[in-house]
Design a protein around this motif. Structure first.
Motif, PDB file in Angstrom:
ATOM      1  N   ALA A  48       0.917  -1.292   0.094  1.00 55.17           N
ATOM      2  CA  ALA A  48      -0.047  -0.160   0.043  1.00 55.17           C
ATOM      3  C   ALA A  48       0.825   1.523   0.034  1.00 55.17           C
ATOM      4  CB  ALA A  48      -0.959  -0.027   1.276  1.00 55.17           C
ATOM      5  N   TYR A  49       2.059   1.234   0.537  1.00 54.21           N
ATOM      6  CA  TYR A  49       2.848   2.316   0.539  1.00 54.21           C
ATOM      7  C   TYR A  49       4.314   2.031   0.120  1.00 54.21           C
ATOM      8  CZ  TYR A  49       5.093   6.736   1.973  1.00 54.21           C
ATOM      9  OH  TYR A  49       5.511   8.033   1.974  1.00 54.21           O
ATOM     10  N   LYS A  50       4.517   2.251  -1.216  1.00 50.05           N
ATOM     11  CA  LYS A  50       5.638   1.936  -1.635  1.00 50.05           C
ATOM     12  C   LYS A  50       6.965   2.918  -1.637  1.00 50.05           C
ATOM     13  CE  LYS A  50       2.976  -1.275  -4.603  1.00 50.05           C
ATOM     14  NZ  LYS A  50       2.751  -1.299  -6.261  1.00 50.05           N
ATOM     15  N   ARG A  51       6.845   3.978  -1.048  1.00 51.29           N
ATOM     16  CA  ARG A  51       7.949   5.024  -1.188  1.00 51.29           C
ATOM     17  C   ARG A  51       8.772   4.639  -0.017  1.00 51.29           C
ATOM     18  NH1 ARG A  51       5.983  10.930  -1.840  1.00 51.29           N
ATOM     19  NH2 ARG A  51       8.245  11.121  -2.263  1.00 51.29           N
ATOM     20  N   PRO A  52      10.024   4.929  -0.050  1.00 51.52           N
ATOM     21  CA  PRO A  52      10.998   4.804   1.187  1.00 51.52           C
ATOM     22  C   PRO A  52      10.630   5.636   2.309  1.00 51.52           C
ATOM     23  CG  PRO A  52      12.113   6.173  -0.499  1.00 51.52           C
ATOM     24  CD  PRO A  52      10.654   5.344  -1.113  1.00 51.52           C
ATOM     25  N   ILE A  53      10.955   5.006   3.326  1.00 51.29           N
ATOM     26  CA  ILE A  53      10.600   5.716   4.666  1.00 51.29           C
ATOM     27  C   ILE A  53      12.127   5.692   5.393  1.00 51.29           C
ATOM     28  CG2 ILE A  53       9.322   5.550   6.919  1.00 51.29           C
ATOM     29  CD1 ILE A  53       7.526   3.940   5.721  1.00 51.29           C
ATOM     30  N   PRO A  54      12.387   6.893   5.843  1.00 53.55           N
ATOM     31  CA  PRO A  54      13.480   6.957   6.607  1.00 53.55           C
ATOM     32  C   PRO A  54      13.740   6.182   7.629  1.00 53.55           C
ATOM     33  CG  PRO A  54      12.604   9.337   6.304  1.00 53.55           C
ATOM     34  CD  PRO A  54      11.620   8.237   5.737  1.00 53.55           C
ATOM     35  N   THR A  59      11.927   1.691  11.182  1.00 53.59           N
ATOM     36  CA  THR A  59      12.118   0.680  12.211  1.00 53.59           C
ATOM     37  C   THR A  59      10.960   0.771  13.346  1.00 53.59           C
ATOM     38  OG1 THR A  59      14.526   0.891  12.049  1.00 53.59           O
ATOM     39  CG2 THR A  59      13.950   0.071  14.265  1.00 53.59           C
ATOM     40  N   VAL A  60      10.452   1.994  13.730  1.00 54.61           N
ATOM     41  CA  VAL A  60       9.508   2.136  14.644  1.00 54.61           C
ATOM     42  C   VAL A  60       8.039   1.408  14.068  1.00 54.61           C
ATOM     43  CG1 VAL A  60       8.120   3.687  15.940  1.00 54.61           C
ATOM     44  CG2 VAL A  60      10.658   4.034  15.724  1.00 54.61           C
ATOM     45  N   LEU A  61       7.705   1.913  12.768  1.00 51.42           N
ATOM     46  CA  LEU A  61       6.396   1.609  12.355  1.00 51.42           C
ATOM     47  C   LEU A  61       6.533  -0.026  12.146  1.00 51.42           C
ATOM     48  CD1 LEU A  61       6.222   4.426   9.390  1.00 51.42           C
ATOM     49  CD2 LEU A  61       4.678   3.856  11.448  1.00 51.42           C
ATOM     50  N   GLN A  62       7.759  -0.622  11.558  1.00 49.02           N
ATOM     51  CA  GLN A  62       7.458  -1.960  11.310  1.00 49.02           C
ATOM     52  C   GLN A  62       7.251  -2.744  12.942  1.00 49.02           C
ATOM     53  OE1 GLN A  62       7.612  -3.615   8.546  1.00 49.02           O
ATOM     54  NE2 GLN A  62       7.612  -1.750   7.600  1.00 49.02           N
ATOM     55  N   GLU A  63       7.944  -2.286  13.851  1.00 48.11           N
ATOM     56  CA  GLU A  63       7.841  -2.888  15.054  1.00 48.11           C
ATOM     57  C   GLU A  63       6.232  -2.774  15.460  1.00 48.11           C
ATOM     58  OE1 GLU A  63      10.130  -3.140  19.504  1.00 48.11           O
ATOM     59  OE2 GLU A  63      10.996  -2.337  17.704  1.00 48.11           O
TER      60      GLU A  63
END
Length: 265
Positions: A48-54, A59-63
């Motif tokens: 759904a969101y394919k752009r790179p994330i800082p 790291t925080v979002l994935q956890e």
């Protein structure tokens, strides 16, 4: 080299604070059987969101999404607006200072949809509760049971479900939602929280404990966001400098090409 090492250490510190905050919000409940695997939820988010994330945010979002997946598919889980208000409050605090407001909203949408819930409902319910709370006083906030209204109906439903074991799932997001209601109603007296917990049939000791930790983490989050802002500003300047150098190089090549062609004639 020493400056680079110092910046790197500060970024690690900021990322650590954010991860501690995320781990505190989700207590890793056990999901029920026959639910989508965590990998599917993560894949849905990435699709759904394919752009790179800082990296410090990613790291925080994935956890966070892994842990919230476990909460989402817990047997007693049921969406409620107070939980939504708490999550929206935390998300906006964590993502405050993100380089792009548009991307921050798009990440929120992808995140909630990956959990097979409605991001528009989260936002709408959060706004609805915030507007309602601003119109309340310390007494009317806890007296929802004797009044009619949409938000009053939400709170009555929570009170009813929390009375029955197994039909309500308390979470730290819920506690933050309660804190936000009190904050917006300017209900600062300690007795107001006690009365609200009684009216909602929620364990006040759990709420007190979680809110104490939350307030402490908020102060650390402010420090972490200052470090992140420095990092974002620094990276933005580097990007602008590289773009300016590239433009100068392109203009130089263009000028040289024009002069060469003129001389050739």
């Amino acid at each position: 080299m020493l400056l680079g090492s110092a910046v790197w250490c500060r970024m690690i510190r900021a990322a650590f604070v954010l991860r501690v905050l995320v781990r505190w919000f989700i207590a890793c409940p056990q999901p029920q059987a026959d639910v989508p695997p965590v990998s599917e939820t993560k894949l849905n988010f990435l699709k759904a969101y394919k752009r790179p994330i800082p990296s410090v945010y990613n790291t925080v979002l994935q956890e966070l999404i892994v842990q919230q997946h476990l909460m989402r598919y817990k047997k007693s889980y049921r969406y409620d607006p107070v939980f939504a208000l708490g999550f929206v409050t935390v998300y906006d605090q964590l993502m405050d200072g993100y380089p792009s407001d548009e991307d921050r909203d798009a990440i929120f949408k992808a995140y909630i949809e990956a959990l097979k819930e409605d991001p528009a409902q989260y936002r709408a319910d959060a706004v609805k509760l915030e507007e309602w709370a601003r119109a309340q006083s310390s007494s009317t906030l806890v007296d929802f049971g004797s009044r009619e209204g949409e938000v009053e109906g939400y709170l009555k439903d929570i009170a009813e479900r929390s009375r029955n074991t197994g039909s309500f799932s308390y979470s730290r997001f819920f506690a933050v939602g309660l804190f936000r209601l009190l904050e917006l109603a300017n209900a600062t007296e300690p007795t107001v929280l006690e009365k609200l917990c009684v009216a909602l049939n929620v364990n006040k000791k759990s709420v007190d404990r979680d809110l104490d930790v939350y307030r402490n983490l908020l102060s650390k989050l402010v420090q972490a966001k200052e470090l992140l802002k420095e990092y974002v500003d620094r990276e933005k300047k580097k990007t602008e400098a590289r773009a300016a150098e590239s433009q100068k190089a392109n203009e130089a090549v263009k000028n040289f090409s024009g002069e060469y062609q003129s001389a050739d004639r």
